[in-house]
Motif scaffolding. Structure first.
Motif, PDB file in Angstrom:
ATOM      1  N   MET A 196       0.834  -1.196   0.000  1.00  0.00           N
ATOM      2  CA  MET A 196       0.000   0.000   0.000  1.00  0.00           C
ATOM      3  C   MET A 196       0.872   1.251   0.000  1.00  0.00           C
ATOM      4  N   ILE A 197       0.416   2.269  -0.729  1.00  0.00           N
ATOM      5  CA  ILE A 197       0.996   3.606  -0.704  1.00  0.00           C
ATOM      6  C   ILE A 197      -0.099   4.554  -0.216  1.00  0.00           C
ATOM      7  N   ILE A 198       0.208   5.378   0.779  1.00  0.00           N
ATOM      8  CA  ILE A 198      -0.743   6.393   1.234  1.00  0.00           C
ATOM      9  C   ILE A 198      -0.073   7.756   1.146  1.00  0.00           C
ATOM     10  N   ARG A 199      -0.868   8.787   0.899  1.00  0.00           N
ATOM     11  CA  ARG A 199      -0.334  10.102   0.546  1.00  0.00           C
ATOM     12  C   ARG A 199      -1.065  11.217   1.277  1.00  0.00           C
ATOM     13  N   ASP A 200      -0.310  12.249   1.648  1.00  0.00           N
ATOM     14  CA  ASP A 200      -0.896  13.499   2.121  1.00  0.00           C
ATOM     15  C   ASP A 200       0.125  14.609   1.930  1.00  0.00           C
ATOM     16  N   SER A 201      -0.280  15.703   1.301  1.00  0.00           N
ATOM     17  CA  SER A 201       0.560  16.903   1.147  1.00  0.00           C
ATOM     18  C   SER A 201       1.951  16.582   0.626  1.00  0.00           C
ATOM     19  N   LYS A 202       2.000  15.804  -0.458  1.00  0.00           N
ATOM     20  CA  LYS A 202       3.257  15.498  -1.151  1.00  0.00           C
ATOM     21  C   LYS A 202       4.217  14.646  -0.330  1.00  0.00           C
ATOM     22  N   GLU A 203       3.678  13.919   0.648  1.00  0.00           N
ATOM     23  CA  GLU A 203       4.468  12.944   1.392  1.00  0.00           C
ATOM     24  C   GLU A 203       3.728  11.618   1.398  1.00  0.00           C
ATOM     25  N   VAL A 204       4.472  10.510   1.340  1.00  0.00           N
ATOM     26  CA  VAL A 204       3.843   9.195   1.347  1.00  0.00           C
ATOM     27  C   VAL A 204       4.531   8.290   2.364  1.00  0.00           C
ATOM     28  N   VAL A 205       3.785   7.264   2.766  1.00  0.00           N
ATOM     29  CA  VAL A 205       4.314   6.119   3.508  1.00  0.00           C
ATOM     30  C   VAL A 205       3.949   4.877   2.711  1.00  0.00           C
ATOM     31  N   VAL A 206       4.874   3.946   2.606  1.00  0.00           N
ATOM     32  CA  VAL A 206       4.671   2.712   1.847  1.00  0.00           C
ATOM     33  C   VAL A 206       4.654   1.528   2.808  1.00  0.00           C
ATOM     34  N   PHE A 207       3.649   0.665   2.661  1.00  0.00           N
ATOM     35  CA  PHE A 207       3.598  -0.592   3.401  1.00  0.00           C
ATOM     36  C   PHE A 207       3.994  -1.731   2.466  1.00  0.00           C
ATOM     37  N   ASP A 208       4.983  -2.481   2.870  1.00  0.00           N
ATOM     38  CA  ASP A 208       5.569  -3.605   2.135  1.00  0.00           C
ATOM     39  C   ASP A 208       6.271  -3.143   0.861  1.00  0.00           C
ATOM     40  N   THR A 209       7.457  -3.682   0.664  1.00  0.00           N
ATOM     41  CA  THR A 209       8.177  -3.413  -0.571  1.00  0.00           C
ATOM     42  C   THR A 209       7.652  -4.339  -1.661  1.00  0.00           C
ATOM     43  N   PRO A 210       7.885  -4.013  -2.927  1.00  0.00           N
ATOM     44  CA  PRO A 210       7.738  -5.033  -3.959  1.00  0.00           C
ATOM     45  C   PRO A 210       8.683  -6.210  -3.678  1.00  0.00           C
ATOM     46  N   ASN A 245       8.374   9.061   3.177  1.00  0.00           N
ATOM     47  CA  ASN A 245       8.786   9.231   4.570  1.00  0.00           C
ATOM     48  C   ASN A 245       9.228   7.933   5.218  1.00  0.00           C
ATOM     49  N   ALA A 246       8.646   6.812   4.784  1.00  0.00           N
ATOM     50  CA  ALA A 246       8.949   5.544   5.442  1.00  0.00           C
ATOM     51  C   ALA A 246       8.494   4.372   4.587  1.00  0.00           C
ATOM     52  N   ILE A 247       9.179   3.250   4.737  1.00  0.00           N
ATOM     53  CA  ILE A 247       8.752   1.957   4.205  1.00  0.00           C
ATOM     54  C   ILE A 247       8.586   1.014   5.389  1.00  0.00           C
ATOM     55  N   ILE A 248       7.472   0.284   5.419  1.00  0.00           N
ATOM     56  CA  ILE A 248       7.155  -0.578   6.559  1.00  0.00           C
ATOM     57  C   ILE A 248       6.878  -2.005   6.070  1.00  0.00           C
ATOM     58  N   PRO A 249       7.814  -2.927   6.210  1.00  0.00           N
ATOM     59  CA  PRO A 249       7.510  -4.336   5.934  1.00  0.00           C
ATOM     60  C   PRO A 249       6.606  -4.882   7.043  1.00  0.00           C
ATOM     61  N   THR A 250       5.508  -5.530   6.665  1.00  0.00           N
ATOM     62  CA  THR A 250       4.547  -5.978   7.673  1.00  0.00           C
ATOM     63  C   THR A 250       4.855  -7.356   8.254  1.00  0.00           C
ATOM     64  N   PHE A 305       8.317 -10.709   7.991  1.00  0.00           N
ATOM     65  CA  PHE A 305       9.693 -10.944   7.558  1.00  0.00           C
ATOM     66  C   PHE A 305       9.836 -11.709   6.246  1.00  0.00           C
ATOM     67  N   HIS A 306       8.751 -12.076   5.585  1.00  0.00           N
ATOM     68  CA  HIS A 306       8.830 -12.844   4.335  1.00  0.00           C
ATOM     69  C   HIS A 306       9.232 -11.955   3.154  1.00  0.00           C
ATOM     70  N   ASP A 307       9.706 -12.615   2.075  1.00  0.00           N
ATOM     71  CA  ASP A 307      10.187 -11.890   0.889  1.00  0.00           C
ATOM     72  C   ASP A 307       9.114 -11.020   0.241  1.00  0.00           C
ATOM     73  N   ASP A 308       7.859 -11.424   0.344  1.00  0.00           N
ATOM     74  CA  ASP A 308       6.813 -10.633  -0.307  1.00  0.00           C
ATOM     75  C   ASP A 308       6.555  -9.320   0.414  1.00  0.00           C
ATOM     76  N   CYS A 309       7.218  -9.106   1.552  1.00  0.00           N
ATOM     77  CA  CYS A 309       7.087  -7.846   2.292  1.00  0.00           C
ATOM     78  C   CYS A 309       8.344  -6.994   2.249  1.00  0.00           C
ATOM     79  N   LEU A 310       9.513  -7.638   2.108  1.00  0.00           N
ATOM     80  CA  LEU A 310      10.755  -6.864   2.180  1.00  0.00           C
ATOM     81  C   LEU A 310      11.799  -7.266   1.145  1.00  0.00           C
ATOM     82  N   GLY A 311      11.358  -7.950   0.081  1.00  0.00           N
ATOM     83  CA  GLY A 311      12.298  -8.375  -0.950  1.00  0.00           C
ATOM     84  C   GLY A 311      12.988  -7.236  -1.678  1.00  0.00           C
TER      85      GLY A 311
END
Length: 249
Positions: free
Chosen positions: A65-79, A101-106, A108-114
């Protein structure tokens, strides 16, 4: 690669299946390549989907997920890999013109932080609960840089998002993200799409899974959209489905 700013047919299907989405926003595919797709599901929220080749389930689409406000985003899980992560970062910075602003792997598996290395190379801070950090170290994979115990608020623009550990389920470290501004829950692999099977259980606590999701359901009674780790976005029915799927007799 190409950028697409029109609704595809399958996005229309998502729209039809999810009445909550139809009240305010029609999902749009805004980016598509062989490695990555990005679908805008609300004014300030996007689902990014990359792919992981597995032995048991074949080529699996994996959501973040990518969420946005005022030209800043937080990303949940990497590709799932650095190539797709590079494309995601480039899209956010060049097309959305936002700071990450941040990346958050939810978990420890590869589909979250690969693709976590790509974020670190670009000096984007990463956050994970202490259990996730311990498990990445134990499994000798890249770790989030900043730890938290139970819950963490992260600022973006004039608002915030919350990442919380509610209990074990898919893994012992799985957390979920909530974006109050849009009432969107990123459930990750803890939450199943409708009609999904139980999936990979090698690191799961099946006995605790339903009660963990019950806590999420009670904490966010006004949730509007729910993004599972794999498959289609929906509403609160995904929480109910997951609870029933793992409920012990």
């Amino acid at each position: 690669m190409k950028y697409i700013f029109f609704a595809l047919l399958f996005c229309g299907n998502l729209h039809a299946q999810n009445p909550a989405a139809s009240e305010s926003f029609r999902p749009l595919e805004v980016y598509h390549s062989d490695d990555l797709t990005i679908i805008q599901i609300a004014e300030n929220a996007f689902v990014h989907t990359s792919f992981l080749q597995t032995n048991d389930f074949g080529k699996v689409p994996c959501n973040g997920m990518i969420i946005r406000d005022s030209k800043e985003v937080v990303v949940f899980d990497t590709p799932t890999n650095n190539k797709a992560a590079d494309a995601l970062i480039q899209y956010i910075q060049e097309k959305l013109q936002c700071k990450i602003n941040a990346i958050i792997p939810t978990h420890f598996h590869d589909d979250c932080l690969g693709g976590l290395a790509s974020f670190h190379e670009k000096k984007i801070p990463s956050y994970g609960n202490f259990s996730t950090i311990e498990l990445t170290v134990a499994n000798q994979v890249i770790s989030p840089q900043n730890g938290f115990k139970d819950s963490q608020n992260l600022k973006l623009g004039n608002t915030f998002t919350t990442v919380t550990f509610f209990g074990e389920g898919h893994t012992k470290d799985n957390v979920v993200g909530y974006f109050p501004k849009e009432k969107i829950l990123f459930g990750g692999c803890l939450i199943k799409e409708l009609e999904a099977t139980k999936g990979y259980l090698g690191d799961a606590n099946v006995g605790a899974w339903s009660s963990t999701v019950e806590k999420i359901k009670q904490t966010y009674p006004d949730v509007r959209l729910v993004i599972p780790g794999h498959g289609k976005t929906g509403g609160r029915e995904l929480l109910d489905y997951t609870i029933q799927l793992f409920k012990t007799p």
